[in-house]
Write an enzyme that holds these catalytic residues in place. Structure first.
Site, PDB file in Angstrom:
ATOM      1  N   HIS A 170      -7.224  -4.921  10.443  1.00 31.45           N
ATOM      2  CA  HIS A 170      -6.993  -4.645   9.014  1.00 31.45           C
ATOM      3  C   HIS A 170      -5.718  -5.327   8.523  1.00 31.45           C
ATOM      4  CE1 HIS A 170      -4.764  -0.650  10.105  1.00 31.45           C
ATOM      5  NE2 HIS A 170      -3.853  -1.517   9.739  1.00 31.45           N
TER       6      HIS A 170
ATOM      7  N   GLU B 122      -9.788  -2.153   5.627  1.00 29.60           N
ATOM      8  CA  GLU B 122     -10.373  -1.926   6.943  1.00 29.60           C
ATOM      9  C   GLU B 122     -11.589  -2.846   7.135  1.00 29.60           C
ATOM     10  OE1 GLU B 122      -8.803  -0.229   9.039  1.00 29.60           O
ATOM     11  OE2 GLU B 122      -8.075   1.692   8.287  1.00 29.60           O
TER      12      GLU B 122
ATOM     13  N   ASP C 190       0.812  -1.214   0.000  1.00 34.78           N
ATOM     14  CA  ASP C 190       0.000   0.000   0.000  1.00 34.78           C
ATOM     15  C   ASP C 190       0.847   1.266   0.000  1.00 34.78           C
ATOM     16  OD1 ASP C 190       0.917  -0.541   2.584  1.00 34.78           O
ATOM     17  OD2 ASP C 190      -1.058  -0.968   3.393  1.00 34.78           O
TER      18      ASP C 190
HETATM   19  C1  F6R Z   1       1.486  -1.606   6.217  1.00 32.49           C
HETATM   20  C2  F6R Z   1       0.120  -2.102   6.306  1.00 32.49           C
HETATM   21  C3  F6R Z   1      -0.618  -2.168   7.601  1.00 32.49           C
HETATM   22  C4  F6R Z   1       0.250  -2.500   8.816  1.00 32.49           C
HETATM   23  C5  F6R Z   1      -0.587  -2.497  10.083  1.00 32.49           C
HETATM   24  C6  F6R Z   1       0.256  -2.720  11.318  1.00 32.49           C
HETATM   25  O1  F6R Z   1       1.981  -1.695   4.886  1.00 32.49           O
HETATM   26  O2  F6R Z   1      -0.419  -2.439   5.312  1.00 32.49           O
HETATM   27  O3  F6R Z   1      -1.650  -3.121   7.487  1.00 32.49           O
HETATM   28  O4  F6R Z   1       0.868  -3.741   8.633  1.00 32.49           O
HETATM   29  O5  F6R Z   1      -1.248  -1.275  10.214  1.00 32.49           O
HETATM   30  O6  F6R Z   1       1.098  -1.616  11.494  1.00 32.49           O
HETATM   31  P1  F6R Z   1       2.175  -1.577  12.673  1.00 32.49           P
HETATM   32  O7  F6R Z   1       3.203  -2.610  12.361  1.00 32.49           O
HETATM   33  O8  F6R Z   1       2.733  -0.174  12.604  1.00 32.49           O
HETATM   34  O9  F6R Z   1       1.447  -1.852  13.937  1.00 32.49           O
END
Ligand code: F6R
Length: 245
Positions: A140, A145, A70
Site C-alpha cells: 500500500h 490498499e 492521510d
Molecule cells: C503513512 C502511510 C503509510 C506508511 C506505510 C509504511 O502516512 O501513508 O502508507 O507509509 O504503512 O509504514 P511504516 O513506515 O510504519 O512501515
C-alpha cells in the site's frame, strides 16, 4: 523495467539521512516548495534528520507548505496515535513551517466534504512538488490498499486487517486503529512532480520487488509508481534484496 532511480544504503539510518538531505536540497533551492508528507516508523529518522538540519544548518521551512497523505477517521483531536500528533511531535513543532500551511485531511467531520476540500487546497497551492512515501508490507501507498484504482482521488479508505495489525503498536495498550482513514488517492499521489519513496528493513523487500519488478497491477498499489517519470527510492540493502541482480 521501471524508470525509478534507486539509492541503496548499508543501513536504514543512512537511507533516512540521504532522503532528508535530498528534501533539504529541494527546499533550499525553492523555499516555497510544496511538500507531500508521510507518517509511519520509516519516517521517524527522516524527520529527525530534517529537524537536525533545521537546528544546525539553518534549514528553513518558513515559505514552504505541506500536505500529509492521510489521517485516521474519527480519532479525537490530539489522540496520541493520530497522524496530526505524530507530525507535531516528529516534525512540525521543531521547525518553522507555518502551522496554517501544514495540512492533514480533516478526518473529524463530514468525510466527503473533507476529501474534496483537501484536493482543492492542494490545487490552490499549485500542486505538490515532492511527495514522500513509505510502503506497506502489502504494497500500500498512503492508505491505498491492494485493489485501489490507480486514478483514485482523496477518499475514505477501509484499512486491511494486516495494516490494522501493523499499526496497532502505535496505539495505547488495549486500543486498535480505526477501520478507516482519509487518504490521498493514487491518482492524487501520481500528480506530484517528484516522488521520494523510503523503504527500509527486510519486511519491505517483497513490497518493493512487487512494486518495481513486476508488471503494474492494482494488487500492488506501489506498482503504480512505475508510470511516474520522477521517482527516487531511498532504501537499505535489506529492503532492496528482492531487486538485486
Ligand atoms: C503513512 C502511510 C503509510 C506508511 C506505510 C509504511 O502516512 O501513508 O502508507 O507509509 O504503512 O509504514 P511504516 O513506515 O510504519 O512501515
Amino acid at each position: 523495467m521501471t524508470k525509478a532511480q534507486f539509492q541503496v544504503f548499508a543501513s536504514a539510518r543512512a537511507a533516512a539521512k540521504a532522503a532528508a538531505a535530498h528534501i533539504a536540497d529541494m527546499v533550499r533551492a525553492r523555499p516555497q516548495t510544496v511538500l507531500g508528507l508521510a507518517t509511519g516508523k520509516t519516517f521517524v529518522p527522516v524527520y529527525a534528520a530534517l529537524v537536525e538540519l533545521a537546528r544546525e544548518r539553518g534549514l528553513s521551512f518558513a515559505q514552504a507548505s505541506s500536505f500529509n497523505l492521510d489521517e485516521y477517521v474519527g480519532l479525537p483531536a490530539g489522540h496520541p496515535a493520530s497522524f496530526r500528533r505524530y507530525m507535531e511531535e516528529n516534525f512540525f513543532r521543531h521547525v518553522d513551517l507555518p502551522p496554517d500551511r501544514a495540512l492533514l485531511p480533516e478526518a473529524g467531520g463530514d468525510a466527503a466534504t473533507a476529501c474534496l476540500a483537501y484536493e482543492q487546497a492542494i490545487a490552490a497551492r499549485g500542486g505538490i512538488d515532492v511527495q514522500l512515501l513509505g510502503i506497506g508490507r502489502n504494497g500500500h501507498i498512503g492508505f491505498n490498499e491492494p485493489g485501489s484504482a490507480f486514478d483514485g482521488r482523496t477518499q475514505v479508505a477501509d484499512l486491511t486487517p494486516s495494516t490494522i495489525a501493523a499499526n496497532t503498536s502505535d496505539f495505547p495498550p488495549g486500543e486498535v486503529p480505526p477501520p478507516q482513514a482519509i487518504t490521498m488517492g493514487i491518482g492524487t499521489i501520481l500528480e506530484a512532480r517528484e516522488i521520494v519513496l523510503v523503504a527500509t528493513g527486510d519486511g519491505k523487500a517483497e513490497a518493493l520487488a512487487r512494486s518495481f519488478r513486476d508488471k503494474p497491477n492494482t494488487d500492488c498499489p506501489g506498482s503504480a509508481l512505475q508510470s511516474h517519470g520522477h521517482v527516487t527510492v531511498f532504501c537499505d540493502d535489506a529492503a532492496y534484496a528482492g531487486l538485486k541482480g
